[in-house]
Every structure is written in structure tokens, then in C-alpha cells.
Design an enzyme around this catalytic site. Sequence first.
Site, PDB file in Angstrom:
ATOM      1  N   TYR A 105       0.838  -1.204   0.000  1.00 15.30           N
ATOM      2  CA  TYR A 105       0.000   0.000   0.000  1.00 15.30           C
ATOM      3  C   TYR A 105       0.870   1.250   0.000  1.00 15.30           C
ATOM      4  CZ  TYR A 105      -3.376   3.434   1.763  1.00 15.30           C
ATOM      5  OH  TYR A 105      -4.175   4.545   1.919  1.00 15.30           O
ATOM      6  N   LYS A 109       1.052   4.096  -3.077  1.00 16.93           N
ATOM      7  CA  LYS A 109       0.639   5.477  -2.845  1.00 16.93           C
ATOM      8  C   LYS A 109       1.810   6.444  -3.020  1.00 16.93           C
ATOM      9  CE  LYS A 109      -3.706   4.786  -2.072  1.00 16.93           C
ATOM     10  NZ  LYS A 109      -4.714   5.269  -3.030  1.00 16.93           N
TER      11      LYS A 109
END
Length: 198
Positions: A105, A109
Site C-alpha cells: 500500500y 501510494k
Amino acid sequence: MNRPMLALLFLETVHGLNRSSMFLLKSVMSCKTTNWTPLFAWQGAGLAAMQKKDLAKNADLMWRQSVWTSTISAAVAAHYLKDGGVLALTGAKPALQGTPGMIGYGMSKAAVHQLTRSLAGSDSGMPTDSLVVSILPVTLDTPMNRKWMPKADFTTWTTLTEVAELFHKWTKGVERPKSGSLLQLITKDSKTKLVDSE
């Protein structure tokens, strides 16, 4: 054909770029209508947990959900966004630092953050005077987040209404941030403020 002033592109994929997303991309790219403003990319939810055996699998999934959808939105924006239009991507405040509990994640991002700053550059191919930003929420107040975190402090979550109001202001040229900004959405006591990540 009338030119639409507003186009919303929501690409939320659970298993990466699926057939529906590919069809949508091909349809949009072949469309004769031009000059949309703004264009928003919304990625699928992240996976909070990370286990050694799942690192590569989760990283791949997060890359497909965040980076691919943002890249597709950027490609569409480069071709069809109106001069002065808005491309808003979704980054994440935690990805400004290390994310050992959710590595895939965090990596995905962080890549969206880099894409945002690159698209704001003068030679990126984006339309003249366009605004490219990433919002960096901590937690968005969505039904799914409430389902998985029912005991959380919702007064620290950013509502989708607040996000929509920001986007609306920027499309009207009101309080527009600098292109390339990574804007943290910091919510406390149900009040949200924007903090630019310099």
C-alpha cells in the site's frame, strides 16, 4: 456534440485492471468528445495487513489498484482535459513515511505522489494551466471503512462530502492549490484542514 464540462472517472478495481476497466479506458480514449474538466481518479481500498508470504501478492494488487488507475486517468487527462482543468488523484498521508505494516500500500501510494509531482511539470503533456493534485487522507468515512473499523473514532475521519466540496471549489478556480501539491486531509473533531506536504 456538446462538450461535457465535467467528467468523473471512478476506477475502483478489486483485482487490478479488469475487463470492465479496460473497456472503459478504450471507450474513453476513442471518444470524439474533448475538453473535459475535471478528471478524478479514485482507487480501490488498501490492504492494511502485511504478512511475509503475502508481500509480493499484496504489492502487486496495490500497484494495480492505485498506480494503474492513476496512470490511466493521467493518460485520459493528457488527451481530453480542458485547459485549466483539474486532475485529482488519491495518495495517502501514511505513505509520506515508511509503512512497515502495509508495504505494498505504501509503495503504491508513494508512486501516486511521484506521478502527481511529475504531471505538474512543464513538459508532462498536461493541458495548459491544468491543476494536478493528490489528496492524502488518513481515513475516509466510507461504509466499508465503518464496517471494518466499527469502534474507530469517526470524528477523525474525512467525509466524502468534504472531499467533494474541495473538488468543486477547485473546478471553479476557488482556493486552488499549487499544481503538484500533495494535500494531507487532517480531520479532528469532525473538522478537516488541508496541509501541503512540502
